[in-house]
Enzyme design. Structure first.
Site, PDB file in Angstrom:
ATOM      1  N   LYS A 146     -11.276  -9.194  -5.261  1.00  0.00           N
ATOM      2  CA  LYS A 146     -11.766  -9.998  -4.142  1.00  0.00           C
ATOM      3  C   LYS A 146     -11.170  -9.477  -2.836  1.00  0.00           C
ATOM      4  O   LYS A 146      -9.964  -9.300  -2.731  1.00  0.00           O
ATOM      5  CB  LYS A 146     -11.386 -11.476  -4.317  1.00  0.00           C
ATOM      6  CG  LYS A 146     -11.983 -12.138  -5.545  1.00  0.00           C
ATOM      7  CD  LYS A 146     -11.577 -13.603  -5.625  1.00  0.00           C
ATOM      8  CE  LYS A 146     -12.162 -14.281  -6.857  1.00  0.00           C
ATOM      9  NZ  LYS A 146     -11.762 -15.715  -6.940  1.00  0.00           N
ATOM     10  N   ASP A 147     -12.010  -9.247  -1.851  1.00  0.00           N
ATOM     11  CA  ASP A 147     -11.548  -8.911  -0.505  1.00  0.00           C
ATOM     12  C   ASP A 147     -11.010 -10.184   0.141  1.00  0.00           C
ATOM     13  O   ASP A 147     -11.688 -11.217   0.123  1.00  0.00           O
ATOM     14  CB  ASP A 147     -12.730  -8.384   0.313  1.00  0.00           C
ATOM     15  CG  ASP A 147     -12.453  -7.047   0.953  1.00  0.00           C
ATOM     16  OD1 ASP A 147     -11.634  -6.297   0.402  1.00  0.00           O
ATOM     17  OD2 ASP A 147     -13.073  -6.744   1.990  1.00  0.00           O
ATOM     18  N   GLU A 148      -9.809 -10.132   0.708  1.00  0.00           N
ATOM     19  CA  GLU A 148      -9.202 -11.339   1.281  1.00  0.00           C
ATOM     20  C   GLU A 148      -8.585 -11.010   2.647  1.00  0.00           C
ATOM     21  O   GLU A 148      -7.462 -10.504   2.729  1.00  0.00           O
ATOM     22  CB  GLU A 148      -8.145 -11.897   0.327  1.00  0.00           C
ATOM     23  CG  GLU A 148      -7.422 -13.139   0.811  1.00  0.00           C
ATOM     24  CD  GLU A 148      -8.355 -14.204   1.349  1.00  0.00           C
ATOM     25  OE1 GLU A 148      -8.423 -14.336   2.586  1.00  0.00           O
ATOM     26  OE2 GLU A 148      -9.012 -14.897   0.547  1.00  0.00           O
ATOM     27  N   GLU A 179      -7.707   1.674  -0.579  1.00  0.00           N
ATOM     28  CA  GLU A 179      -7.499   2.967  -1.239  1.00  0.00           C
ATOM     29  C   GLU A 179      -6.365   2.880  -2.258  1.00  0.00           C
ATOM     30  O   GLU A 179      -6.419   3.532  -3.312  1.00  0.00           O
ATOM     31  CB  GLU A 179      -7.203   4.040  -0.194  1.00  0.00           C
ATOM     32  CG  GLU A 179      -8.403   4.407   0.656  1.00  0.00           C
ATOM     33  CD  GLU A 179      -8.102   5.447   1.718  1.00  0.00           C
ATOM     34  OE1 GLU A 179      -9.056   6.006   2.290  1.00  0.00           O
ATOM     35  OE2 GLU A 179      -6.902   5.705   1.979  1.00  0.00           O
ATOM     36  N   HIS A 187       0.830  -1.209   0.000  1.00  0.00           N
ATOM     37  CA  HIS A 187       0.000   0.000   0.000  1.00  0.00           C
ATOM     38  C   HIS A 187       0.863   1.257   0.000  1.00  0.00           C
ATOM     39  O   HIS A 187       2.037   1.254   0.391  1.00  0.00           O
ATOM     40  CB  HIS A 187      -0.923   0.008   1.219  1.00  0.00           C
ATOM     41  CG  HIS A 187      -0.185   0.034   2.528  1.00  0.00           C
ATOM     42  ND1 HIS A 187       0.342   1.182   3.075  1.00  0.00           N
ATOM     43  CD2 HIS A 187       0.119  -0.961   3.399  1.00  0.00           C
ATOM     44  CE1 HIS A 187       0.939   0.913   4.212  1.00  0.00           C
ATOM     45  NE2 HIS A 187       0.823  -0.393   4.440  1.00  0.00           N
ATOM     46  N   ASN A 211      -1.780   5.548  15.618  1.00  0.00           N
ATOM     47  CA  ASN A 211      -2.063   4.170  16.012  1.00  0.00           C
ATOM     48  C   ASN A 211      -2.657   4.086  17.415  1.00  0.00           C
ATOM     49  O   ASN A 211      -3.221   3.053  17.783  1.00  0.00           O
ATOM     50  CB  ASN A 211      -0.782   3.331  15.969  1.00  0.00           C
ATOM     51  CG  ASN A 211      -0.262   3.145  14.561  1.00  0.00           C
ATOM     52  OD1 ASN A 211      -1.026   2.891  13.638  1.00  0.00           O
ATOM     53  ND2 ASN A 211       1.047   3.266  14.383  1.00  0.00           N
TER      54      ASN A 211
END
Length: 334
Positions: free
Chosen positions: A197-199, A126, A32, A44
């Protein structure tokens, strides 16, 4: 400059036996783009890790990753790709990219069919959005195919959830730029069709929910002493735990490759994921020892890592040179 090792997989078929013409030409890993936590670790402490977004720099890197992906694909018009590169990459020399070694396109057959697996973390989705926007632009310029604006991939949708259009061929967690979403134009040349596909298995290593910056600095020092692969973060995971997720996902990939023997195989498989996951994925695939894994440092945000199928040896070869901690290879990160 030290000589770089060539990483060749031992077995592309996994435990399912040998099969031909069912494997993708390329397997590509993409980290990313720069996220808010890459820029400021304090976020965080109050934003859930899976909801951390890209910075403006990260959004730029996402589109540049789309260019880098197009550059390694076999497409109709490489000149068009370079025209798009001029639009999205203002200064090639300032980018932190990973070099390719001996990538000569062993197969020249056009790539027209891509499957993207994305981590469900917001920064990965994103990044995928930026990549797909570049591919959509290439498709429109090259073949006159345009995706309807309200049917484009949306990494957010309402609140925390991505928007997944549900056409006749779509189920939850799957998105395609198929004929249901095309608004105008017909494929004139090579139309790059993709499926998303979301994995969850390719998500980030779990560092332990909310992370206070002072306590995490102490934890990171302990990890450096203990070792990066086996150290488990409090209430989180070790890289060895990530390895188990990688092993499960790779078995799924092998089954998909095997099942597609009766159908047209995917030309390219792309994972939009995270730095640690990418390195553990390569460790499992190429059967590195944990010492070899720990010799590699993290890859830059937006990096593209390319594995190419060499049918002459029935193996995948890692064409990307990864950065190492050693001084003799330190320049590979620039």
């Amino acid at each position: 400059m030290c000589e770089e090792n060539v990483h060749v997989s031992e077995d592309v078929a996994g435990s399912h036996g040998s099969f031909t013409n069912a494997r993708p030409r390329l397997i590509v890993l993409i980290r990313h783009g720069e996220s808010e936590s890459n820029k400021n670790k304090e976020v965080n402490g109050y934003i859930p890790n899976h909801l951390i977004s890209l910075t403006k720099t990260g959004q730029i890197q996402a589109r540049q990753a789309g260019i880098d992906l197009l550059r390694v694909l076999n497409v109709d018009d490489h000149n068009l790709v370079e025209d798009l590169a001029k639009k999205y990459i203002k200064d090639e020399s300032s980018r932190r990219t990973l070099p390719l070694k001996d990538y000569t396109r062993l197969s020249r057959e056009k790539d027209t069919n891509i499957v993207f697996y994305t981590s469900p973390y917001r920064r990965a989705r994103e990044t995928l959005k930026g990549i797909l926007d570049v591919i959509d632009e290439y498709n429109e310029l090259n073949s006159g195919v345009r995706i309807c604006e309200d049917m484009r991939y949306d990494p957010h949708g309402k609140q925390k959830h991505a928007f997944w259009p549900r056409g006749l061929n779509n189920t939850g967690g799957v998105y395609e730029n198929n004929e249901d979403n095309i608004c105008e134009g017909k494929p004139g040349k090579c139309y790059l069709q993709y499926r998303v596909k979301d994995e969850p298995r390719i998500r980030e290593q779990d560092f332990g929910n909310f992370q206070k910056i002072n306590s995490m600095q102490d934890v990171m020092k302990k990890r450096s002493t203990y070792g990066h692969f086996f150290f488990r973060f409090p209430h989180g995971e070790s890289a060895a735990d990530v390895y188990d997720r990688v092993a499960s996902f790779q078995e799924t990939l092998f089954r998909h490759f095997h099942d597609r023997q009766e159908r047209r195989p995917r030309d390219v498989v792309v994972l939009v994921t995270h730095g640690i996951y990418s390195r553990v994925f390569l460790m499992k695939w190429f059967r590195w020892t944990y010492e070899e894994f720990e010799s590699f440092t993290n890859v830059p945000n937006g990096s593209v890592m390319v594995m190419e199928l060499d049918e002459s040896i029935n193996r995948y070869v890692l064409r990307t040179v990864l950065p190492k901690w050693t001084d003799c290879e330190g320049d590979l990160t620039t």
